[in-house]
Design an enzyme around this catalytic site. Sequence first.
Site, PDB file in Angstrom:
ATOM      1  CE  LYS A 111      -4.446   0.826   0.208  1.00  0.00           C
ATOM      2  NZ  LYS A 111      -5.460  -0.171  -0.331  1.00  0.00           N
TER       3      LYS A 111
HETATM    4  P1  NAD Z   1     -12.889   7.315  -4.471  1.00  0.00           P
HETATM    5  O1  NAD Z   1     -11.894   8.696  -3.914  1.00  0.00           O
HETATM    6  O2  NAD Z   1     -13.235   7.133  -5.838  1.00  0.00           O
HETATM    7  O3  NAD Z   1     -14.341   7.678  -3.668  1.00  0.00           O
HETATM    8  C1  NAD Z   1     -14.386   8.082  -2.425  1.00  0.00           C
HETATM    9  C2  NAD Z   1     -15.678   8.782  -2.000  1.00  0.00           C
HETATM   10  O4  NAD Z   1     -15.929   8.773  -0.525  1.00  0.00           O
HETATM   11  C3  NAD Z   1     -15.973   9.915  -2.726  1.00  0.00           C
HETATM   12  O5  NAD Z   1     -17.629  10.054  -3.231  1.00  0.00           O
HETATM   13  C4  NAD Z   1     -15.941  10.984  -1.604  1.00  0.00           C
HETATM   14  O6  NAD Z   1     -16.570  12.421  -1.730  1.00  0.00           O
HETATM   15  C5  NAD Z   1     -16.727  10.210  -0.397  1.00  0.00           C
HETATM   16  N1  NAD Z   1     -16.280  10.530   0.915  1.00  0.00           N
HETATM   17  C6  NAD Z   1     -15.081  11.124   1.287  1.00  0.00           C
HETATM   18  N2  NAD Z   1     -15.016  11.471   2.629  1.00  0.00           N
HETATM   19  C7  NAD Z   1     -16.497  10.849   3.077  1.00  0.00           C
HETATM   20  C8  NAD Z   1     -17.071  11.045   4.241  1.00  0.00           C
HETATM   21  N3  NAD Z   1     -16.426  11.510   5.283  1.00  0.00           N
HETATM   22  N4  NAD Z   1     -18.325  10.805   4.087  1.00  0.00           N
HETATM   23  C9  NAD Z   1     -18.870  10.246   3.224  1.00  0.00           C
HETATM   24  N5  NAD Z   1     -18.216  10.170   1.854  1.00  0.00           N
HETATM   25  C10 NAD Z   1     -17.210  10.507   2.007  1.00  0.00           C
HETATM   26  O7  NAD Z   1     -12.489   6.142  -3.559  1.00  0.00           O
HETATM   27  P2  NAD Z   1     -12.569   4.776  -3.814  1.00  0.00           P
HETATM   28  O8  NAD Z   1     -11.515   4.214  -4.668  1.00  0.00           O
HETATM   29  O9  NAD Z   1     -13.965   4.654  -4.229  1.00  0.00           O
HETATM   30  O10 NAD Z   1     -12.480   4.228  -2.312  1.00  0.00           O
HETATM   31  C11 NAD Z   1     -13.114   4.266  -1.334  1.00  0.00           C
HETATM   32  C12 NAD Z   1     -12.752   3.115  -0.371  1.00  0.00           C
HETATM   33  O11 NAD Z   1     -12.612   1.736  -0.841  1.00  0.00           O
HETATM   34  C13 NAD Z   1     -11.404   3.299   0.664  1.00  0.00           C
HETATM   35  O12 NAD Z   1     -11.502   2.990   1.850  1.00  0.00           O
HETATM   36  C14 NAD Z   1     -10.509   2.530  -0.302  1.00  0.00           C
HETATM   37  O13 NAD Z   1      -9.318   2.049   0.405  1.00  0.00           O
HETATM   38  C15 NAD Z   1     -11.734   1.413  -0.584  1.00  0.00           C
HETATM   39  N6  NAD Z   1     -10.954   0.349  -1.570  1.00  0.00           N
HETATM   40  C16 NAD Z   1     -11.201   0.935  -2.711  1.00  0.00           C
HETATM   41  C17 NAD Z   1     -10.560  -0.136  -3.699  1.00  0.00           C
HETATM   42  C18 NAD Z   1     -10.356   0.158  -5.201  1.00  0.00           C
HETATM   43  O14 NAD Z   1     -10.555  -0.436  -6.337  1.00  0.00           O
HETATM   44  N7  NAD Z   1     -10.707   1.748  -5.718  1.00  0.00           N
HETATM   45  C19 NAD Z   1     -10.413  -1.433  -3.556  1.00  0.00           C
HETATM   46  C20 NAD Z   1     -10.551  -1.732  -2.353  1.00  0.00           C
HETATM   47  C21 NAD Z   1     -10.762  -0.873  -1.311  1.00  0.00           C
END
Ligand code: NAD
Length: 440
Positions: A111
């Site tokens: 990570k």
């Molecule tokens: P992203 O940046 O595409 O989206 C994040 C979303 O969360 C945005 O819409 C943002 O406005 C919202 N957000 C941020 N702070 C917030 C809050 N306090 N309350 C409500 N909404 C809030 O990110 P992502 O890639 O979708 O990742 C989201 C989560 O999923 C993270 O924890 C990440 O580690 C996890 N994750 C992502 C992936 C991936 O493939 N992208 C894989 C596994 C896990």
Amino acid sequence: MNDKKTEELNPYALGIAQFDRAVVYLDGIKAGLMDYFKSPKRTISVSFPVVMDDDSVRTFHGYRVLHNSALGPGNGGIRYHPEVSADSVRALAALMTWKCALADLPFGGAKGGVACDTKELSEAEVRRITRRFVGELGDNIGPDTDIPAPDLYTNEQTMAWIFDTYDIMHPGHNNRPVVTGKPLELGGSHGRNEATGLGCAIAARQLMARGLVDGLDSFKGARVAVKGFGNVGVAAARSMEDMGARVVAVSDSQGGIRSDDGINLSAALAWKQQNGTVVGLPDTMTITNDELLAIDCDVLVPAALGQEIRSDNAHTVRARLIVEGANGPVTPDADTILQDRGVVVLPDILANVGGVIVSYYEWVQNKEIDQWDVETVHRKLDAKMVQAVDAVINRYKILTEGDGEGAHSDPSERIDLRLAAMVVAIRRMARVTLQRGIWI
Ligand code: NAD
């Protein structure tokens, strides 16, 4: 009820506690090996200056942790967020190790991240931060050693810059496998964009079909609420809707919207792209993020940040099933409260493993200089997710009711799917580590 302040919320400490909980249910494994599994193989911390649009210079701090590479090269996201720290990156890298082991992928856990707020940065500033960060990491990332991927506030554009910077530094090689989550034209995989959210839906579908959620055997007619309308949240909402659910609430960092008749997801996405938030979408009611967590629904998908459901708000959750789209959104104290209230938690290690599964498929396609169609990727993802869910459910049943290694090792312990998933993952890792004779 506990107070939030009394709860352990250091992500690294929480990860170690989860690991220690699972180790009790493993027989015949060298104690020293467990210490090795807890320790990150390599932690890189860098500070670097970047010229900003106004010609000032700012120093940024970044991290890349390769937790374990016994199964293969590291893979894991790079996140850009003000709360990125050495401890949070270490915890997330370890989680990636367990995810890859659980999904039976030949990848280790890694990570990375840079502490910054992309909302205050221009695209050109993010590009310069990315290029400089990759330059600082040097050969600590590579197609056969450690492969970055998207995460919070990074996307396929960020991955394209990572690829380009690495490619400049290593001319004359097929460098596409150095990073996953790239745009299609640069060797990205069909299906990578929606992989994590779709994987959440497939995992939940299988869990319900196997009877693990009382009163809910499919998404048909289920009411879904999604916190975090980003990469994971949008794809989870869409996939669950495709499987028959009605999405009644979604939110982002600025607040949420609710419609009991169901939210038009395409309209919500277009509204967010235009206005920077889902809030204000016509024909919806504005709600806060706290209200979203407490909404009357069947399935709740926290898909934004970690530690959203804690001891101070777990009692407000009304869903029957929580699908951890985000990493670490439910704290251990909240896990206990939810289980006591009959709420099933589909843990991050299993729920959101679809992202790294398709990252692996992208890497394979890049190695072969090939590109599969989206149906192939979705079919392979579906099969892999179902396999992982079944392995966890089978282990859960052994731990709760059956015979076999580790069954009822500690009758006072609470058994849940998170514990079962960790046991499956650590057993696989231990087997490979023993076969390799890694300590000599
Ligand atoms: P992203 O940046 O595409 O989206 C994040 C979303 O969360 C945005 O819409 C943002 O406005 C919202 N957000 C941020 N702070 C917030 C809050 N306090 N309350 C409500 N909404 C809030 O990110 P992502 O890639 O979708 O990742 C989201 C989560 O999923 C993270 O924890 C990440 O580690 C996890 N994750 C992502 C992936 C991936 O493939 N992208 C894989 C596994 C896990």
